[in-house]
Design a protein around this motif. Sequence first.
Motif, PDB file in Angstrom:
ATOM      1  N   TYR A  39       0.853  -1.193   0.000  1.00  0.00           N
ATOM      2  CA  TYR A  39       0.000   0.000   0.000  1.00  0.00           C
ATOM      3  C   TYR A  39       0.888   1.241   0.000  1.00  0.00           C
ATOM      4  O   TYR A  39       1.897   1.265   0.695  1.00  0.00           O
ATOM      5  CB  TYR A  39      -0.860  -0.026   1.269  1.00  0.00           C
ATOM      6  CG  TYR A  39      -1.711   1.200   1.531  1.00  0.00           C
ATOM      7  CD1 TYR A  39      -3.071   1.169   1.288  1.00  0.00           C
ATOM      8  CD2 TYR A  39      -1.165   2.368   2.051  1.00  0.00           C
ATOM      9  CE1 TYR A  39      -3.876   2.270   1.550  1.00  0.00           C
ATOM     10  CE2 TYR A  39      -1.949   3.481   2.303  1.00  0.00           C
ATOM     11  CZ  TYR A  39      -3.305   3.424   2.055  1.00  0.00           C
ATOM     12  OH  TYR A  39      -4.085   4.527   2.305  1.00  0.00           O
ATOM     13  N   GLN A  40       0.485   2.252  -0.741  1.00  0.00           N
ATOM     14  CA  GLN A  40       1.191   3.535  -0.668  1.00  0.00           C
ATOM     15  C   GLN A  40       0.218   4.659  -0.977  1.00  0.00           C
ATOM     16  O   GLN A  40      -0.487   4.627  -1.992  1.00  0.00           O
ATOM     17  CB  GLN A  40       2.359   3.585  -1.662  1.00  0.00           C
ATOM     18  CG  GLN A  40       3.314   4.736  -1.435  1.00  0.00           C
ATOM     19  CD  GLN A  40       4.136   4.563  -0.174  1.00  0.00           C
ATOM     20  OE1 GLN A  40       4.540   3.454   0.160  1.00  0.00           O
ATOM     21  NE2 GLN A  40       4.371   5.630   0.547  1.00  0.00           N
ATOM     22  N   GLN A  41       0.186   5.645  -0.091  1.00  0.00           N
ATOM     23  CA  GLN A  41      -0.610   6.850  -0.302  1.00  0.00           C
ATOM     24  C   GLN A  41       0.243   7.840  -1.082  1.00  0.00           C
ATOM     25  O   GLN A  41       1.340   8.204  -0.637  1.00  0.00           O
ATOM     26  CB  GLN A  41      -1.025   7.451   1.038  1.00  0.00           C
ATOM     27  CG  GLN A  41      -1.705   8.799   0.934  1.00  0.00           C
ATOM     28  CD  GLN A  41      -3.155   8.678   0.534  1.00  0.00           C
ATOM     29  OE1 GLN A  41      -3.887   7.850   1.056  1.00  0.00           O
ATOM     30  NE2 GLN A  41      -3.582   9.518  -0.406  1.00  0.00           N
ATOM     31  N   ALA A  88      -4.026   0.086  -4.207  1.00  0.00           N
ATOM     32  CA  ALA A  88      -3.494  -0.263  -2.894  1.00  0.00           C
ATOM     33  C   ALA A  88      -4.267  -1.442  -2.303  1.00  0.00           C
ATOM     34  O   ALA A  88      -5.489  -1.525  -2.405  1.00  0.00           O
ATOM     35  CB  ALA A  88      -3.576   0.943  -1.967  1.00  0.00           C
ATOM     36  N   ILE A  89      -3.523  -2.346  -1.681  1.00  0.00           N
ATOM     37  CA  ILE A  89      -4.108  -3.559  -1.120  1.00  0.00           C
ATOM     38  C   ILE A  89      -4.206  -3.395   0.391  1.00  0.00           C
ATOM     39  O   ILE A  89      -3.214  -3.133   1.070  1.00  0.00           O
ATOM     40  CB  ILE A  89      -3.248  -4.789  -1.463  1.00  0.00           C
ATOM     41  CG1 ILE A  89      -3.140  -4.933  -2.986  1.00  0.00           C
ATOM     42  CG2 ILE A  89      -3.822  -6.057  -0.840  1.00  0.00           C
ATOM     43  CD1 ILE A  89      -2.096  -5.955  -3.428  1.00  0.00           C
ATOM     44  N   GLY A 106      -8.289 -13.996  -2.024  1.00  0.00           N
ATOM     45  CA  GLY A 106      -9.136 -12.816  -2.032  1.00  0.00           C
ATOM     46  C   GLY A 106      -8.338 -11.578  -1.688  1.00  0.00           C
ATOM     47  O   GLY A 106      -7.445 -11.618  -0.838  1.00  0.00           O
ATOM     48  N   MET A 107      -8.657 -10.463  -2.325  1.00  0.00           N
ATOM     49  CA  MET A 107      -7.916  -9.220  -2.135  1.00  0.00           C
ATOM     50  C   MET A 107      -8.889  -8.055  -1.977  1.00  0.00           C
ATOM     51  O   MET A 107      -9.827  -7.908  -2.760  1.00  0.00           O
ATOM     52  CB  MET A 107      -6.982  -8.977  -3.324  1.00  0.00           C
ATOM     53  CG  MET A 107      -6.091  -7.766  -3.192  1.00  0.00           C
ATOM     54  SD  MET A 107      -4.799  -7.751  -4.476  1.00  0.00           S
ATOM     55  CE  MET A 107      -5.736  -7.136  -5.884  1.00  0.00           C
ATOM     56  N   ALA A 108      -8.696  -7.246  -0.929  1.00  0.00           N
ATOM     57  CA  ALA A 108      -9.487  -6.038  -0.699  1.00  0.00           C
ATOM     58  C   ALA A 108      -8.649  -4.829  -1.105  1.00  0.00           C
ATOM     59  O   ALA A 108      -7.521  -4.665  -0.625  1.00  0.00           O
ATOM     60  CB  ALA A 108      -9.898  -5.939   0.767  1.00  0.00           C
TER      61      ALA A 108
END
Length: 337
Positions: A39-41, A88-89, A106-108
């Motif tokens: 994840y990266q903002q 982003a995960i 599964g991926m959110a």
Amino acid sequence: MGWQSRTRTLQVFDTELTADTVEWCPIPQWAHVLACGTYQQLLEGDDKQRTEGSAAPSRIGRLYLFDCNPQSSFIPPLTESQRIDTAAILDLKWCHVPISERPLLGMATASGEIQLYKLIEAQQGSSGLECELSTDLGPDRLALSLDWSTGQGESSDVRVVSSDSTGSLTLLSLGEADLTAVCQWKAHEYEAWISAFSYWDTQTVYSGGDDSKLKGWDLRMGCSSPTFTSKRHTMGVCSIHSNPHREHILATGSYDENVLLWDGRNIKQPLSETAVGGGVWRLKWHPSQEHLLLAACMHNDFQILYCQKALADVLQPQPITGKQPHKLIHRLTLWII
């Protein structure tokens, strides 16, 4: 007394983006496969990930797949077999049973989708992931977590529960060719950080939110009101895991840096409470030893809780790992314990 475990680093892998979710495949035949989500903002003015004249996503991620071969003492045990750039995960979970004879991941994602990936055999015996199904939870939301109903190996009526940034939960049903929303409801006032099935009664779902509340839901009774609401945590509840070995036992973690163990038949008072020195982003019960619980702690690395006394005598679990300050977050570390 707790144990002091001896841990040593086997390998460090630079994920470049923040690694926030890692999952070993729970199916024995593919137990050597590890998935890692990042994840990266993107901050204002960060142009490295943007192309001129295009609308850039505000949150980016990457899905890594690894094969593990710990037999050789000279070759690093983890070998990257695939990487997929994506939104982003926020969470990854393997289905506990094969679907159509293949593992399913599964991926959110930050785009508000739940995506399902099928594990396939790639070149030279390595593993690969292929997108099988996806569904959108709704506009203007981040998918924050997911869990499968298959924790006891039940392969009929496979369902997924997901939580999102609007405070909602969504129950999804997996069919032969689709992933369909069965119901969606407002569960928390703010972000619903986590959702989880009771693996012993898959009509029961738990959720935790940024409103500091832990809630239970009976899917047979509809979702207009929870079966219970606990305010025992003092900050946002961000991790829940049902013990797959002991019926009724539930672990929860929070930004308040505490892990609570519960008997699901009595939510008024937790069985035990353990301070772990960091917000508890994820909890995972050991796949074969019912009394070991792994906690991924923000700013305080990881802790392994020895819960045997807590489960037997309602005593406090004890950390058995020495903490190591977590200063580099863009990495995946493989430990031996």
